[in-house]
Every structure is written in structure tokens, then in C-alpha cells.
Design a protein around this motif. Structure first.
Motif, PDB file in Angstrom:
ATOM      1  N   TYR A 251       0.824  -1.229   0.000  1.00  0.00           N
ATOM      2  CA  TYR A 251       0.000   0.000   0.000  1.00  0.00           C
ATOM      3  C   TYR A 251       0.853   1.272   0.000  1.00  0.00           C
ATOM      4  CZ  TYR A 251      -3.958  -2.951   1.625  1.00  0.00           C
ATOM      5  OH  TYR A 251      -4.948  -3.882   1.754  1.00  0.00           O
ATOM      6  N   PHE A 314      -7.441  -0.903   3.710  1.00  0.00           N
ATOM      7  CA  PHE A 314      -8.569  -0.888   2.775  1.00  0.00           C
ATOM      8  C   PHE A 314      -9.830  -1.299   3.535  1.00  0.00           C
ATOM      9  CE2 PHE A 314     -11.199  -1.663  -0.815  1.00  0.00           C
ATOM     10  CZ  PHE A 314     -10.620  -0.999  -1.904  1.00  0.00           C
ATOM     11  N   PHE A 332     -11.973  -6.972  -2.046  1.00  0.00           N
ATOM     12  CA  PHE A 332     -10.571  -6.559  -2.093  1.00  0.00           C
ATOM     13  C   PHE A 332      -9.744  -7.380  -1.097  1.00  0.00           C
ATOM     14  CE2 PHE A 332      -6.855  -4.178  -0.941  1.00  0.00           C
ATOM     15  CZ  PHE A 332      -6.358  -3.801  -2.173  1.00  0.00           C
ATOM     16  N   SER A 407      -6.605  -6.458 -11.876  1.00  0.00           N
ATOM     17  CA  SER A 407      -5.172  -6.341 -11.613  1.00  0.00           C
ATOM     18  C   SER A 407      -4.359  -7.013 -12.723  1.00  0.00           C
ATOM     19  CB  SER A 407      -4.847  -6.982 -10.263  1.00  0.00           C
ATOM     20  OG  SER A 407      -3.467  -6.998 -10.038  1.00  0.00           O
ATOM     21  N   PHE A 415      -2.109  -1.367 -11.194  1.00  0.00           N
ATOM     22  CA  PHE A 415      -3.147  -1.567 -10.176  1.00  0.00           C
ATOM     23  C   PHE A 415      -2.685  -0.989  -8.836  1.00  0.00           C
ATOM     24  CE2 PHE A 415      -5.274  -4.305  -6.941  1.00  0.00           C
ATOM     25  CZ  PHE A 415      -6.594  -4.077  -7.290  1.00  0.00           C
ATOM     26  N   VAL A 416      -1.463  -1.346  -8.429  1.00  0.00           N
ATOM     27  CA  VAL A 416      -0.937  -0.903  -7.126  1.00  0.00           C
ATOM     28  C   VAL A 416      -0.693   0.608  -7.138  1.00  0.00           C
ATOM     29  CG1 VAL A 416       1.056  -1.064  -5.588  1.00  0.00           C
ATOM     30  CG2 VAL A 416       0.005  -3.142  -6.469  1.00  0.00           C
ATOM     31  N   LEU A 419      -3.986   2.219  -6.543  1.00  0.00           N
ATOM     32  CA  LEU A 419      -4.430   1.905  -5.185  1.00  0.00           C
ATOM     33  C   LEU A 419      -3.740   2.810  -4.158  1.00  0.00           C
ATOM     34  CD1 LEU A 419      -5.967  -0.104  -3.386  1.00  0.00           C
ATOM     35  CD2 LEU A 419      -3.960  -1.578  -3.450  1.00  0.00           C
ATOM     36  N   ARG A 420      -2.445   3.051  -4.358  1.00  0.00           N
ATOM     37  CA  ARG A 420      -1.683   3.849  -3.392  1.00  0.00           C
ATOM     38  C   ARG A 420      -2.163   5.300  -3.346  1.00  0.00           C
ATOM     39  NH1 ARG A 420       4.378   1.381  -4.703  1.00  0.00           N
ATOM     40  NH2 ARG A 420       4.096  -0.537  -3.490  1.00  0.00           N
ATOM     41  N   TYR A 422      -5.123   6.335  -4.146  1.00  0.00           N
ATOM     42  CA  TYR A 422      -6.481   6.256  -3.578  1.00  0.00           C
ATOM     43  C   TYR A 422      -6.411   6.267  -2.044  1.00  0.00           C
ATOM     44  CZ  TYR A 422     -10.793   3.650  -2.215  1.00  0.00           C
ATOM     45  OH  TYR A 422     -11.963   3.223  -1.619  1.00  0.00           O
ATOM     46  N   LEU A 436     -12.225   4.673  -6.616  1.00  0.00           N
ATOM     47  CA  LEU A 436     -11.086   3.793  -6.906  1.00  0.00           C
ATOM     48  C   LEU A 436     -10.842   3.734  -8.414  1.00  0.00           C
ATOM     49  CD1 LEU A 436      -8.880   1.826  -5.986  1.00  0.00           C
ATOM     50  CD2 LEU A 436     -10.573  -0.018  -6.042  1.00  0.00           C
ATOM     51  N   HIS A 439      -8.827   6.660  -9.580  1.00  0.00           N
ATOM     52  CA  HIS A 439      -7.389   6.586  -9.287  1.00  0.00           C
ATOM     53  C   HIS A 439      -6.691   5.564 -10.185  1.00  0.00           C
ATOM     54  CE1 HIS A 439      -6.708   9.287  -5.814  1.00  0.00           C
ATOM     55  NE2 HIS A 439      -8.029   9.258  -5.818  1.00  0.00           N
ATOM     56  N   LEU A 440      -7.390   4.474 -10.488  1.00  0.00           N
ATOM     57  CA  LEU A 440      -6.792   3.487 -11.400  1.00  0.00           C
ATOM     58  C   LEU A 440      -6.679   4.074 -12.810  1.00  0.00           C
ATOM     59  CD1 LEU A 440      -8.583   0.246 -10.152  1.00  0.00           C
ATOM     60  CD2 LEU A 440      -6.186   0.857  -9.812  1.00  0.00           C
TER      61      LEU A 440
END
Length: 891
Positions: A251, A314, A332, A407, A415-416, A419-420, A422, A436, A439-440
Motif C-alpha cells: 500500500y 482498505f 478486495f 489487476s 493496479f498498485v 491503489l496507493r 487512492y 477507486l 485513481h486506477l
């Protein structure tokens, strides 16, 4: 909007005059008025509130003029609100304090602030513990009990001397004092982080703990003193540090609390609960003893710890605004638990198991016309039972499967990355699912990732419409098309879809064992995809089952795949061998291919040693057992399976030096269990003698159980099925005396294997006696009995006759009603049984079915489909098994 709660609670661990256990407390919530109003609505349920001058609360201003006087207060039962009506308006921008004083029952209902009981050295012990999720904080103190309404909690617990109190934060002050002549200890905790009410945890016990430290975070495992002394918490402690580190780096956010407590409780409805800083578990899921626990218990402990720790960020740090999108939170965590557990135990290859545990499991439900989308409309989810209903396989397993697909097609890096940002942008606040996707999408843009549309557009089709597609590939013409996959092709989906039941589908494929890359199926059809037209080559799509869809082919291609399985199955990856079996059986049930074609995918199994395809085949043949174990098909089916499994049985007998060693590989250990289970149930020579021999040896020396923990469930079941009352009574005695919950669990399931109806009826009666079977285990015990062909009609009668009692006794919002209804009805396959089911619905319509409402509809739909399937398939299936089980040359 509340800023802080100051809550003091005093649970009594001994019953009062009426035999009731109670807790008392007081709370002050400090809130800001956002908009002028003369009404305060605050959740309160099952609390006796003290009256002040005839009102249930006191109100004062924190800054600014005094508030208007209270006009009247009352409790609104249906919405679970305490309503405070004022003489005038509160002023926007001003902060007020609302004070309440209350008493509640410390009941054994596993909800809110409740009690759990156990015996240690013959002495009954009481734990006061809590389960606030999803709507039970209001049963503990009046609060704004919704996930979007976050606040900081200042908690003080008053408790019996000699006990220890725990909450989300570290204890910062513990003093011994006397209240009304009673000597007590008072523990005050550091203020929590800003969080939702459902994450609050409060526990008083005389537990012990072990601890370690990871980067200044204190990690403690709490359990019964004997469990800690016997080192049953060691494995959990060893896994927690590495998994916390993994998620911190995944994360890119430091763990935000000073400690991570994990505690094993004797009575707990869920598997575990992600309370921030104090995670609660069923004992079976946290405690592990290498001498008694199986490798499945070990895997469960690692993956559940990873699931709950994933939520610390999360779900807890960033929380979804309302329960209608609970899938994103649970889906998730259900996805990344595999990543966390894989980091802790890299030799297990645990990520592959997700296909069996989640993808295949949820396909079965999502292929029904009564399934539901991942995301519901906010206004559809209002009542506690509607919220409870959302915690199902769709939210957890489909959520995980769809996020894994996302992912994969974005790549894990992209993906990561999304996520970070977000998590960083929404820390300590709330989001909706589309945040989400935003952000992706930003990560997609920054990395120039090529997609056929926006992340929103692609994901809306997977999230806002139920079900999933079957992709059909014609290797003669090159046509590739998609269609909504329904198990019963004649059924009509319960809900219309804005997207017409069409999806953006990422397709990774191979040709005769050589990977060919990926293409997207966007519209109804991709025509003349020249790459796909094959001569002698076979095509296989959805490599490693990363996509959430099934695949069908033209008959020639199916036959080429069967030839490949027969000649050299290892050219096809093990996950895809499992997929071919699972897809074929389900396509056959949906009348897209012939049932005999599906059965043909199992013919090569006599040469298969890998767990994934065997487990997939056994899962699918389980439906045939359910449908045929009361019919003439059963004999030939047993004979066919005996011929297939004898090779696996002999293989493990040899590689384990006549059962004296345990296979090396994690999944090989699982497959050894399958080999013994199936060999015994199909009558392979020597199997029953083996299991009853081991069990009888244990009966002669009860203090020395030499049966390997991996094999115990199977050995116990086989021996109890073959035996009579003596074997059953011994199993029951060992169950009562088991010191480790996972060992008790193995025995509890095996006791349902007996073939004696009177023993099964006696066992059913035990489920309604909490001194014999814990409330948390009652429903699963009834389902274990229903899984037994002898027990099924007994369990079904039992549930129908006792429904009203079970429903009231086990609480209308209990999570297990769906599991109960589905478990006792899955074998129903005649018109007579369908009538019984519809009558059951009619008889109980007034009282209702709580969280089992949807499961009942699905059971009716499933029974109708079973009746149709049997009528269409029984004859040809019988003939196929008869032909295939003709004696071939001896093994």
C-alpha cells in the motif's frame, strides 16, 4: 457530524438477581450541527436508557449559546433510533454534547457487546467481547451507527479485578478503585483514530498473550491461558509481522496504529472481524498446533490473518460510504489475502487456489437468474437484514475474482499505483466505488496503458450487472462471441441490465500449448479472427483463469483438447485442466454441450496426480452424487470413480511409504486426503480397513492419537460411517474433550457421517442445546448432517418442524440462515420435494427468513433446475457410467 465519543462501560461477568448478565455505561457524543434542525436522530437498540426529568438524554452546548430545551424523546423501534425532539433549532457550526446513561444485556447472542463462555480446568469462564459490525454498535451505546459517520473514540472499561481489558488503542491508565462498594479495575485507552462505529472493539477477559515487535508496532496474540501455554498462538505471531510488513510496502502507507492485537474467541459468528487494532477471530482461525492441526488449518490461519490485516488500510483507513458497496471492501481483502499469505508462505503456491476457492465457487451462484450485482443502489439497502444479506459469496468471492482480473489486465504495477494514491487521498475518510476507478484511470493514463475503454466503462459492466459471460470460440470460422451464462437456460434474470448483459472481456489464449497473447471481446462478436482458425491445433482460452468467465468451443476443438489430456495432460497448465473440467460440467448443465462430453473430461484422471484438476472434478461430481445417490445410477457411478481413484490411492500409498510419511507439497497433502476420502467412499480395496484400523487404535489408546492431522477429518468420517454407536460415542467424547477448536471441528463434521438414522436424529437435537453444540456451530452442524444421504431427509424435516424456534433463538439477522437453507435443500430434486419447499415458504411467510430470504428463492430455483436436469440426463448418464466402468485390464 460527531467529532468524539467518550464512552465508559462496565460489563458484569457474573449473573445478577434474575440470572441475567448485564453491562452499564454512559456516553457523551460531541457533534457539530451542520444545518439548523430541531431533531436529533441517534441509533439505539435494546438499551434501557436512564431518564433525566422524563427524557432519555441530556444536551448541552460545547461552544456558543445554550441549546434549546428537549421537548420529548422516544425510541423508534423499526429504524432503531433514539429521537430527541427540541423546542427550537440547533445552530449550524456550533458543537453540542449529548449525554446518555444506559443498561444493556450482556447476552450470548454474538452481537454488540456480548458474552462468550468456556471452561478451563472445570471452571466456567466468561469473556465480555464485542461484534459491532455491521449494525450492532447501537446495541452497546447510543451512536451515529453508519460507516460514513466517523469519529474519535475515548474508551474507558470498568472490569472485575484480575481481568484484563482491551480496546482499539493501547491502555494508557489502569487503576484499582471501588464503585458502590465493589472492588474494580478501571482501564482507560488512548483515543482511537478517526473511524466508523462498526470497527470499535471492547473485550474483558482473563486471557494471556504472547508478543513481538515489528518496526515499533507491538504485536500481541491473545487466547485462553491454556492455549497460550500450549503455544497455540505461536504460528499466528510468526505470520503477523511479515504480513504487516508486506501490506505496508504493497500500500506504501505505514501501519497507522501503535499496536496490532489479535484475539481468539470461543464464540464468534464470523470467521474473524477487522476491528482496527484489535482483530477478533474464531479460535479455529487463529490458533494452530502443529501436532494436532492440519495443513488446511495452517493455511486458513495464514490467509485469514492476511485478510483481516489487509482491511487495516482498505476498509478501516479508507472506508466505503455505505453498505451497498460492501463488495469492494470484502472482495478486495479476499483478493489480497492470497498475496499476503503467499508472501508469508511462498512454497505453498497459494495464489492458484483462488480459482477453486473463489472463482469456481461463486460461478455456481452467479449463474442463477436470482443472483445480484456486486453493487446495489444505495436506496435499496436500508434495514439491518438487507445489510446482512450483502455479506455473501458474491461480495467476497466474485468481488475478489473481478479485482484479480482487473489487476491482471492493468498489470499489478498499474493496479498498485492507483491503489496507493487512492489510499493516500482518502485516508481517514469515506469513498464510493467509482473513486477507486478514478485513481486506477489516473495510473492508466500516467503509464500509457492501452485499454479498449475507460476503467469506469469496463468495470461498470462487471459491477452493476449480475452474472458473467460464456465466451464461445469456433475454431472452424474464427468467430468469438459472448452470452450471459445461466445454469438454467430457460430462466429469465430477475433484473434488467442497462448493459444488455454484455461485458468487456480480456481474453488470454494459447494454441497447442503456445501462449498467443491477449485480445478484448467488446461487442457481441469478433468475426473471422484468423489467428483462431486452426487445423490440427487446439485452442484454449482464459489462461490461468484470470478472467471471470467460462469458455465453450466447437465440438472438434473439445475433442482435440480431450485427446491432449489423454496423451500428455501436462502440456495444459494445471489451473486450465481444472478449468476445462469445471467449464465442461457447467456448460452441460446449461445445455450448451452434452453431459457425456463433460464426463469425458474426467477419463484422463487415472493419470492425473495434481490437486487442482482432481479437486475441480470432485467438486463437479459432487452434484452427480447429490442427484444420483438415491437412484440406480449410483452403482455404476461408484464403479467408474473407483477405477479412476484407485491409481491416485496407490500412488500416494507408494510415495508415502505405505502411509508413514506426508507428501512434501502443500497441495499434494490436500490431494492425499482426496485419494483416501474417495477411495473409502467408492470402496477401493483396503481403504476402509486402513481408516477403521487407525480409528480403533486411537479408541484403544485415547490419550495417544497417531492419525496424522491432515488425514483426521477423512479417517474419522470413514470410520464413523463404517461403525455403529460405539464409534460415534467415542467420537462425541473426544469432541467434548478436545482442547483445540480445530480438532473439535474435525470431529464435529465427522460425527455427521454415521449411517444410523437414530444417531443422526439425536445429533440434530444436540444442535439446539448450546451446552452441547455452541450457537455459532449449530447451523453448520445441521448442514453437515444434510450432506449425508441418510441425514438429508432428517435434517430437512428437522428444519421445517423447528423453523420458528431456530429463527427466533438464533436471531433474525444471524448470518447463517442462508447457509442453513441452502445446505438442507441442495439435494432436493423431485416434484414432491419442490412442493415441500414451496409449502415451507408459505407456512413461514409471516415470520420470515431473515438473511436467508434470498437463499430460499435460490433453493426453489435450484430444485426446479434439478428436476429438469434429472429428467433430461438420468438415462444417458447411467449408460455412460456403465460403459466406462466395464472392467479394463487390471491396475
Amino acid at each position: 457530524m460527531p467529532d468524539t465519543y467518550n464512552v465508559t462501560l462496565w460489563p458484569r461477568l457474573e449473573p445478577g438477581e434474575l440470572g441475567l448478565y448485564i453491562f452499564t455505561g454512559n456516553s457523551i457524543v460531541i457533534f457539530r450541527c451542520l444545518k439548523e434542525t430541531d431533531l436529533i436522530l441517534i441509533h439505539s437498540n435494546k438499551l434501557n436508557l436512564t431518564l433525566f426529568d422524563g427524557f432519555h438524554a441530556k444536551l448541552h452546548a460545547m461552544d456558543g449559546p445554550a441549546p434549546p430545551a428537549i421537548k420529548k424523546t422516544w425510541l423508534q423501534k423499526e429504524t432503531q433510533f433514539l429521537v430527541v425532539q427540541l423546542n427550537g433549532n440547533l445552530i449550524a457550526g456550533i458543537s453540542y454534547g449529548l449525554y446518555t446513561q444506559f443498561q444493556g444485556e450482556l447476552a450470548d447472542d454474538l452481537a454488540g457487546f456480548y458474552r462468550s463462555e468456556y471452561y478451563e480446568d472445570g471452571v466456567k469462564k466468561i469473556v465480555a467481547t464485542s461484534q459491532m459490525h455491521p449494525t450492532h454498535a447501537r446495541k452497546t451505546f447510543p451512536c451515529f451507527d453508519e460507516p460514513a459517520i466517523k469519529a474519535i473514540f475515548h474508551i474507558t472499561l470498568i472490569h472485575q479485578r484480575g481481568t484484563v481489558a482491551l480496546s482499539n488503542g493501547m491502555d494508557i491508565e489502569t487503576v484499582n478503585t471501588t464503585i458502590n462498594g465493589t472492588a474494580v479495575t478501571q482501564t482507560r485507552f488512548e483515543p482511537s483514530k478517526k473511524m466508523s462505529t462498526y470497527l470499535l472493539a471492547l473485550i474483558v477477559s482473563d486471557y494471556d498473550f504472547i508478543e513481538s515487535e515489528e518496526d515499533k508496532v507491538l504485536i500481541r496474540i491473545w487466547a485462553r491461558k491454556k492455549a497460550i501455554a500450549d503455544r497455540h498462538g505461536d504460528y499466528a505471531l510468526n505470520v503477523t509481522g511479515p504480513v504487516l510488513k508486506f501490506f505496508e510496502s504493497y500500500y506504501n502507507v505505514t501501519y497507522p496504529l501503535s499496536k496490532s492485537d489479535q484475539i481468539a474467541l470461543p464464540d464468534f459468528y464470523f470467521g474473524a472481524m477487522e476491528n482496527w487494532g484489535l482483530i477478533t477471530y474464531r479460535e479455529t482461525n487463529l490458533l494452530y498446533d502443529p501436532r494436532i492441526s492440519s495443513n488446511a488449518n495452517k493455511e486458513r490461519t495464514a490467509s485469514i490473518i492476511a485478510h483481516e490485516l489487509a482491511h487495516m488500510w482498505f476498509g478501516n483507513l479508507v472506508t466505503l460510504r455505505w453498505w451497498n458497496e460492501v463488495w469492494l471492501n470484502e472482495g478486495f481483502a479476499s483478493y489480497v489475502e492470497y498475496l499476503g499469505a503467499d508472501y508469508a508462505e511462498p512454497s505453498w503456491n497459494i495464489k492458484d487456489l483462488m480459482v477453486l476457492n473463489d472463482v469456481h465457487r461463486v460461478f455456481a451462484i452467479d449463474a442463477l437468474a436470482s443472483s445480484h450485482p456486486l453493487s446495489s443502489k444505495e436506496e435499496e439497502i436500508n434495514k439491518p437484514e438487507q445489510i446482512n444479506e450483502l455479506f455473501d459469496a458474491i461480495s467476497y468471492s466474485k468481488g475478489a475474482s473481478v479485482l484479480r482480473m482487473l489487476s491482471e489486465f492493468l498489470t499489478e504495477d498499474v493496479f498498485v499505483r492507483g491503489l496507493r494514491t487512492y489510499l493516500k487521498d482518502f485516508a481517514y475518510s469515506n469513498t464510493v466505488g467509482s473513486d477507486l476507478w478514478d485513481h486506477l484511470q489516473r495510473a492508466v493514463n500516467e503509464t500509457n496503458t492501452i485499454l479498449p475503454s475507460t476503467v469506469h466503462e469496463i468495470m461498470n459492466r462487471w459491477v452493476l450487472q449480475m452474472g458473467f459471460p460464456v465466451v464461445t470460440i469456433n475454431t472452424k470460422t474464427g468467430d468469438v462471441s459472448q452470452q450471459h451464462f445461466l445454469l438454467d437456460p430457460d430462466s429469465i434474470p430477475d433484473r434488467p441490465s442497462d448493459y444488455n448483459y454484455e461485458w468487456y472481456i480480456p481474453i488470454r489464449w494459447m494454441k497447442s500449448g503456445v501462449p498467443q497473447g491477449q485480445f478484448w471481446l467488446l461487442t457481441d462478436i469478433v468475426t473471422n479472427n484468423i489467428m483462431i482458425v486452426t487445423g490440427a491445433d487446439w485452442v484454449l482460452a482464459n489462461i490461468n483463469v484470470t478472467g471471470y468467465y467460462r469458455v465453450n468451443y466447437d465440438l472438434d476443438n473439445w475433442n482435440r483438447l480431450l485427446v491432449q489430456l489423454d496423451s500428455n495432460h501436462q502440456v495444459i497448465p494445471a489451473i486450465n485442466r481444472a478449468q476445462l473440467v469445471d467449464d465442461a460440467f457447467n456448460l452441460a448443465r446449461a445445455k450448451k454441450i452434452n453431459t457425456t462430453l463433460a464426463l469425458s473430461t474426467t477419463k484422463y484422471l487415472s493419470n492425473e496426480r495434481d490437486y487442482l484438476p482432481w479437486e475441480s472434478a470432485l467438486d463437479n461430481l459432487d452434484y452427480f452424487f447429490l442427484m444420483f445417490d438415491r437412484t440406480e445410477v449410483y452403482g455404476p457411478m461408484q464403479a467408474y470413480l473407483r477405477n479412476q481413484v484407485v491409481h491416485l490411492f496407490e500412488y500416494f500409498k507408494q510415495t508415502t511409504s505405505n502411509w508413514t510419511k506426508i507428501p512434501e507439497g502443500h497441495t499434494d497433502q490436500y490431494n492425499q486426503v482426496n485419494a483416501i476420502r474417495m477411495a473409502c467412499s467408492t470402496g477401493v480395496d483396503g481403504c476402509e480397513e486402513l481408516t477403521t484400523g487407525w480409528y480403533n487404535e486411537w479408541r484403544q489408546h485415547p490419550a495417544n492419537n497417531t492419525i496424522h492431522p491432515n488425514l483426521r477429518t477423512t479417517v474419522y468420517c470413514s470410520a464413523i460411517a463404517a461403525g455403529g454407536v460405539a464409534e460415534w460415542d467415542f467420537g462425541w467424547e473426544m469432541f467434548l474433550n478436545a482442547s483445540l477448536a480445530s480438532e473439535a471441528e474435525k470431529l464435529r463434521s465427522a460425527l455427521a457421517c454415521t449411517k444410523q438414522p437414530w444417531l443422526l436424529n439425536r445429533y440434530l437435537e444436540y444442535t439446539l442445546d448450546p451446552t452441547k453444540i455452541r450457537k455459532q456451530d449449530a447451523t453448520s452442524t445441521i448442514v453437515y448432517i444434510a450432506n449425508n444421504v441418510v441425514g438429508q431427509p432428517l435434517a430437512w424435516d428437522f428444519v421445517r418442524v423447528r423453523w420458528e424456534y431456530i429463527f427466533t433463538e438464533y436471531g433474525a439477522s444471524s448470518f447463517s440462515f442462508a447457509e442453513l437453507i441452502s445446505g438442507v435443500t441442495k439435494r432436493l430434486s423431485t416434484k414432491f420435494e419442490l412442493n415441500q419447499l414451496e409449502q415451507f415458504k408459505e407456512d413461514n411467510i409471516q415470520g420470515g427468513f431473515g438473511s436467508g430470504t434470498l437463499a430460499l428463492e435460490q433453493s426453489i430455483e435450484r430444485t426446479k433446475a434439478n428436476i429438469k436436469w434429472l429428467a433430461a440426463n438420468q438415462k444417458q448418464v447411467k449408460e455412460w457410467f456403465e460403459n466406462e466402468s466395464e472392467p479394463k485390464e487390471n491396475f
